[in-house]
Design a protein around this motif. Structure first.
Motif, PDB file in Angstrom:
ATOM      1  N   THR A   1       0.831  -1.210   0.000  1.00  0.00           N
ATOM      2  CA  THR A   1       0.000   0.000   0.000  1.00  0.00           C
ATOM      3  C   THR A   1       0.861   1.254   0.000  1.00  0.00           C
ATOM      4  OG1 THR A   1      -1.706  -1.202   1.234  1.00  0.00           O
ATOM      5  CG2 THR A   1      -1.893   1.185   1.164  1.00  0.00           C
TER       6      THR A   1
ATOM      7  N   VAL B   1     -11.736 -10.333  -1.858  1.00  0.00           N
ATOM      8  CA  VAL B   1     -10.919  -9.534  -2.779  1.00  0.00           C
ATOM      9  C   VAL B   1     -11.814  -8.778  -3.757  1.00  0.00           C
ATOM     10  CG1 VAL B   1      -9.251  -9.667  -4.664  1.00  0.00           C
ATOM     11  CG2 VAL B   1      -8.875 -10.977  -2.573  1.00  0.00           C
TER      12      VAL B   1
ATOM     13  N   GLY C   1     -11.753  -5.033  -3.382  1.00  0.00           N
ATOM     14  CA  GLY C   1     -11.102  -4.476  -4.568  1.00  0.00           C
ATOM     15  C   GLY C   1     -12.007  -3.594  -5.395  1.00  0.00           C
ATOM     16  N   SER C   2     -13.321  -3.812  -5.301  1.00  0.00           N
ATOM     17  CA  SER C   2     -14.248  -2.981  -6.079  1.00  0.00           C
ATOM     18  C   SER C   2     -14.186  -1.518  -5.652  1.00  0.00           C
ATOM     19  CB  SER C   2     -15.680  -3.514  -5.932  1.00  0.00           C
ATOM     20  OG  SER C   2     -16.132  -3.410  -4.595  1.00  0.00           O
TER      21      SER C   2
ATOM     22  N   LEU D   1     -11.640   0.204  -5.460  1.00  0.00           N
ATOM     23  CA  LEU D   1     -10.599   0.900  -6.215  1.00  0.00           C
ATOM     24  C   LEU D   1     -11.194   1.809  -7.288  1.00  0.00           C
ATOM     25  CD1 LEU D   1      -7.955  -1.937  -6.609  1.00  0.00           C
ATOM     26  CD2 LEU D   1      -7.666   0.197  -5.355  1.00  0.00           C
TER      27      LEU D   1
ATOM     28  N   LYS E   1      -9.926   4.125  -1.884  1.00  0.00           N
ATOM     29  CA  LYS E   1      -8.983   3.356  -2.693  1.00  0.00           C
ATOM     30  C   LYS E   1      -7.947   2.666  -1.806  1.00  0.00           C
ATOM     31  CE  LYS E   1      -9.063   6.139  -6.968  1.00  0.00           C
ATOM     32  NZ  LYS E   1      -9.411   5.090  -7.923  1.00  0.00           N
TER      33      LYS E   1
ATOM     34  N   PHE F   1      -7.757  -1.348  -1.394  1.00  0.00           N
ATOM     35  CA  PHE F   1      -6.531  -1.989  -1.886  1.00  0.00           C
ATOM     36  C   PHE F   1      -5.849  -2.770  -0.773  1.00  0.00           C
ATOM     37  CE2 PHE F   1      -1.942  -2.022  -2.534  1.00  0.00           C
ATOM     38  CZ  PHE F   1      -1.829  -2.496  -3.835  1.00  0.00           C
TER      39      PHE F   1
ATOM     40  N   ALA G   1      -7.893  -5.921   0.159  1.00  0.00           N
ATOM     41  CA  ALA G   1      -7.913  -6.913  -0.925  1.00  0.00           C
ATOM     42  C   ALA G   1      -6.568  -7.610  -1.058  1.00  0.00           C
ATOM     43  CB  ALA G   1      -8.303  -6.243  -2.245  1.00  0.00           C
ATOM     44  N   VAL G   2      -5.477  -6.851  -1.040  1.00  0.00           N
ATOM     45  CA  VAL G   2      -4.143  -7.432  -1.179  1.00  0.00           C
ATOM     46  C   VAL G   2      -3.822  -8.340  -0.001  1.00  0.00           C
ATOM     47  CG1 VAL G   2      -1.685  -6.872  -1.148  1.00  0.00           C
ATOM     48  CG2 VAL G   2      -3.211  -5.636  -2.662  1.00  0.00           C
TER      49      VAL G   2
END
Length: 725
Positions: free
Chosen positions: A571, A652, A656-657, A659, A667, A671, A674-675
């Protein structure tokens, strides 16, 4: 729950109707985020401003006038400005308005004559200011015309627009993430009806959460970002918990060959699912709760708010998973497999540990445990490399005004950047008094004049206004840069650490929004070691209790810590260093949002325990049933890899959505989560865990005799027959 399924479902239907009706009311209760810190210098400065300079109001906002096609002081346009100012003075909570053409105004018309500003003082508490700022914005907009546009900006107006954008972004992210989650669920279960149950549980848990938060909003404050966090965590956790229970329920149906409408047999299968996977998610929920409670050591409302919201969300989701879901499963029975995919798309049925030991994921596990040192070293090296950027981590606050192009405050900021000082939306407030808030003496007056002159000559400051009351001085310093920029933060630190240090016998407190951001950053830095120690220590103690082992909990804590560090490092590389910024559509401010790293650490540490507890408990079950360590690893991974992989893929997709959201904090948050989940479900669960359990061997199950006698047996595995007996 199975025996009383109709009553349970009826109660939940009523709860969802009532709590669903409360959601719009909760939305109306949302307030501006409070970035303050209890008893910090900025908080004390704000208290003194309200006490001695009450004529300024509790918040100072700005009305920005723009006239691109003519001069703002032309008679026709000036008449429009006067009407706008009259409308502003008539709004509730407005205590003062200093227009650009008033006799006392200074430098409030731009040099080119195409723009002007009016200073507005608003009175109200944290619950009243956002609504009053919104009403002021509407009044100003309604009167604009004749070539003059007017926008209100300031802290509450900005957070109002931020709430609007975040709410829209959350809806858009959900509209992208949930369909993907539904597809993954269908593929994971091979049956449409079974796939819908996790989504139903997530909705039920979130609905109950919003109802509880509405009740709490009468005593606590919540903002739009919290609702976003609650939605993300509640959706992910709800789907995870339901997947584990539904997977075990279907497995037990197959194992016992229950095919008809036999209420007793279905109730027994339901009991086994809850006694195994249900117990596991209960343990996981406790670990999440332990992690989240660490937020309460932070002396800041925003962390207490996040802690409360997530704790409520996880609790409500657990309640739904352990009451509503078993009742629904008891109603469905074998019909849970309705609307199945073609046979080639369906997962294979696992009926016994013997069969499980020969499955695809079991073969992968055996590959890893044949070369445990190689796999553990490779996975560990990747995680350490990903974590290295943490060394350069910097905190800050990005209000996201550049991401709100269509909002009034964003348009106002464009005019300010073009024609005035960008920091006019919230000046740095320097309160100068004698010791313990007393009146200034002669020496203090001289020191205050020197400080005012120094600030006025500073290239970073556009203007300094001096206000005096009861021998106390307030310097309103307008930065030339945005209030959430690194330069503005550096200016606050310079005033505190350098410019005001040679003022003996005088108290200098720096307040305003930027100073609040600095204090929040400092509080986060100070308390981060305590938060980490609490999360690690309490989680370790609880895992020892449920695993009845020393090695397994220590490994779990270290692996989760490493995975979280890797996610935070990535990140930093993306959002602080700017790698991939063009692809993700943002401009790096050079720091991470101050509350993101610690929030992500706490939440991820708790959430990743879902997979840890689910996997380790299944390996432990196989070992307690007489299998050796190698076989137990293979059996445990075979039983859990598919639901863990599917659950992780769903998380994820959901996280992630975000982003696609324009707001930087969304964001960053999406991120990071999700990561981290992707790392946890792949490198950690499928590589490091089997490799390390293999290397530890019999030490995995060791517990000192004295400790074994003292610990209660809350996590001990028993046979299914005993569990439901």
């Amino acid at each position: 729950m199975a025996r009383h399924r109709r009553s349970v479902i009826t109660i939940w239907v009523v709860l969802m109707i009532v709590c669903g009706a409360a959601f719009p009311l909760l939305a109306n209760q949302l307030q501006a985020p409070d970035y303050g810190v209890d008893e910090a210098p900025s908080t004390r400065a704000s208290t003194l401003v309200r006490q001695y300079f009450s004529g300024l109001g509790d918040e100072q906002d700005v009305i920005v006038f723009d006239s691109r096609d003519g001069r703002i002081d032309d008679p026709e346009r000036q008449a429009v400005v006067d009407r706008i100012l009259a409308a502003a003075r008539g709004e509730s909570g407005v205590v003062t308005v200093l227009g650009p053409f008033d006799p006392l105004s200074r430098n409030q018309v731009s040099e080119d004559g195409h723009a002007a500003v009016a200073l507005v003082g608003l009175r109200g508490d944290a619950g009243e200011l956002p609504a009053r700022a919104a009403a002021l914005q509407q009044a100003v907009t309604d009167v604009s015309g004749a070539g003059v546009t007017a926008f209100v900006t300031g802290f509450s107006p900005i957070t109002n627009d931020l709430t609007t954008v975040e709410t829209t972004a959350t809806t858009q992210a959900e509209s992208l993430g949930l369909p993907i989650a539904a597809i993954i669920l269908v593929l994971a279960f091979g049956a449409v009806l079974a796939a819908m149950l996790p989504l139903l549980l997530a909705i039920a848990g979130l609905t109950l959460t919003f109802g509880v938060l509405y009740l709490l909003s009468f005593g606590l404050t919540f903002d739009a970002f919290l609702i976003t966090i609650v939605t993300m965590i509640g959706t992910g956790v709800g789907i995870d918990y339901a997947m584990f229970i539904v997977s075990r329920f279907r497995e037990e149906l197959n194992r016992r060959q229950v095919t008809g409408r036999d209420p007793a047999a279905i109730a027994e299968v339901t009991g086994v699912a809850v006694a195994t996977s249900g117990r596991t998610i209960a343990f996981s929920g406790v670990v999440v709760g332990i992690s989240v409670c660490s937020f309460f050591v932070m002396k800041s409302p925003i962390f207490r708010e996040i802690g409360t919201g997530v704790l409520v969300s996880v609790t409500c989701t657990l309640i739904a998973a352990l009451t509503l879901l078993p009742a629904i499963l008891a109603v469905l029975g074998p019909r849970v497999n309705t609307w199945q995919l073609p046979a080639k798309w369906r997962p294979g049925d696992v009926r016994s540990d013997t069969a499980a030991a020969q499955g695809m994921w079991a073969r992968w596990a055996r590959l890893v445990i044949r070369r445990p040192v190689l796999f553990a070293t490779a996975a560990g090296a990747v995680l350490v490399l990903a974590a290295l950027p943490i060394a350069s981590l910097r905190y800050g606050i990005d209000l996201g005004t550049k991401s709100m192009d269509d909002q009034p405050t964003a348009k106002a900021q464009i005019v300010l950047d073009r024609s005035f000082s960008a920091g006019a939306v919230s000046p740095i407030q320097v309160v100068i008094t004698g010791p313990r808030d007393a009146a200034l003496d002669a020496a203090g007056w001289q020191q205050a004049r020197t400080l005012a002159a120094t600030l006025a000559n500073d290239d970073r400051v556009g203007e300094v206004e001096t206000l005096i009351n009861d021998d106390r001085i307030l310097l309103d310093a307008v930065p030339r840069v945005a209030i959430d920029s690194s330069e503005a933060i550096a200016l606050v630190r310079d005033i505190r650490d350098n410019l005001s240090t040679d003022m003996p016998g005088t108290q200098v407190l720096v307040g305003g929004a930027t100073a609040g951001f600095v204090d929040l950053s400092d509080e986060t830095t100070r308390k981060l070691p305590w938060v980490i120690a609490m999360v690690l220590g309490l989680s370790l103690a609880f895992l020892i209790l449920i695993f009845r082992s020393i090695a397994l909990p220590v490994k779990a804590v270290l692996m989760n810590l490493l995975a979280t560090a890797a996610a935070t490092g990535l990140t930093v590389a993306v959002f602080q260093w700017g790698y991939g910024s063009e692809l993700l559509g943002f401009t790096s401010p050079g720091f991470l949002q101050v509350y993101i790293p610690i929030t992500v650490f706490v939440l991820l540490f708790g959430l990743s325990m879902d997979y840890e507890v689910f996997l380790i408990r299944r390996i432990q079950e196989a070992w307690e049933d007489g299998h050796d360590t190698d076989a137990a690893i293979a059996i445990g991974i075979e039983h859990t890899a598919r639901p863990i992989t599917a659950a992780a893929a769903i998380m994820v997709a959901v996280f992630g959505s975000f982003l696609i959201a324009p707001i930087p904090e969304l964001k960053q948050f999406g991120f990071s989560l999700a990561v981290a989940i992707a790392i946890d479900a792949t490198l950690v669960r499928l590589v490091l865990v089997p490799a390390l359990i293999k290397l530890f061997g019999d030490w995995n199950w060791w517990l000192p005799a004295g400790l074994a006698d003292w610990l209660p047996r809350v996590g001990e595995h028993r046979s299914a027959a005993v569990d439901v007996g």
